[in-house]
Scaffold this active site. Structure first.
Site, PDB file in Angstrom:
ATOM      1  N   CYS A  11      11.343  -2.288  20.440  1.00  0.00           N
ATOM      2  CA  CYS A  11      11.028  -3.010  21.664  1.00  0.00           C
ATOM      3  C   CYS A  11       9.689  -3.694  21.428  1.00  0.00           C
ATOM      4  O   CYS A  11       9.267  -3.842  20.280  1.00  0.00           O
ATOM      5  CB  CYS A  11      11.039  -2.100  22.896  1.00  0.00           C
ATOM      6  SG  CYS A  11       9.839  -0.756  22.931  1.00  0.00           S
TER       7      CYS A  11
ATOM      8  N   HIS B 167       7.978  15.837   7.883  1.00  0.00           N
ATOM      9  CA  HIS B 167       7.498  16.976   8.665  1.00  0.00           C
ATOM     10  C   HIS B 167       8.293  17.227   9.931  1.00  0.00           C
ATOM     11  O   HIS B 167       8.374  18.362  10.388  1.00  0.00           O
ATOM     12  CB  HIS B 167       6.033  16.780   9.049  1.00  0.00           C
ATOM     13  CG  HIS B 167       5.103  16.793   7.873  1.00  0.00           C
ATOM     14  ND1 HIS B 167       3.749  16.873   8.023  1.00  0.00           N
ATOM     15  CD2 HIS B 167       5.322  16.725   6.543  1.00  0.00           C
ATOM     16  CE1 HIS B 167       3.166  16.858   6.831  1.00  0.00           C
ATOM     17  NE2 HIS B 167       4.116  16.762   5.921  1.00  0.00           N
TER      18      HIS B 167
END
Length: 145
Positions: free
Chosen positions: A65, A98
């Site tokens: 966006c 992670h």
């Protein structure tokens, strides 16, 4: 890799560029729109990608966006989605390594085509590291709000 991708009216140009970039790299891309710059609401497109990724567990998503913020917030409303807003290659690497992120978010008004390509390359080159991160991801998935 199969990617579901969508944007709102503020990210159409970068979405189109990203679709072609991923295809050139040999990936399958399902473009969920929109296909014009007519005003639309980003949550509607975040839902489409998030639901598609949940239904197709081996896939990943990309949401774009203006800033990437609204898309990441909306997508993260879904249990099982870990949408990461990335501004550079390092944040993409860490999001995958992670956090086992399964949706990449960025903003057309924040990153240009060159930075977007480096983000995507880092995303593609990274995988979940597991280990100490696995327990943290499990904790995220167990959160019930």
């Amino acid at each position: 890799m199969k990617f579901y991708i969508a944007t709102d009216h503020a990210g159409v140009d970068l979405k189109d560029y990203t679709v072609e970039l991923l295809k050139q790299k040999g990936h399958e891309v399902v473009d969920l729109g929109p296909f014009s710059k007519d005003r639309v609401d980003y949550p509607d497109y975040a839902v489409k990608v998030a639901q598609s990724v949940l239904d197709d567990k081996e896939s990943q998503g990309i949401l774009i966006c203006g800033s990437g913020i609204g898309m990441s917030i909306a997508a993260n409303r879904f249990h099982g989605i870990r949408a990461a807003l990335c501004h550079d290659a390092y944040t993409a690497q860490v999001a995958r390594g992670h956090n086992d992120a399964n949706i990449l978010c960025f903003g057309e008004r924040i990153v240009g085509k060159g930075v977007a390509e480096s983000i995507i390359d880092s995303w593609l080159a990274s995988g979940f590291e597991g280990g100490r991160h696995a327990g943290r991801v499990e904790k995220i998935e167990s959160i019930q709000g």
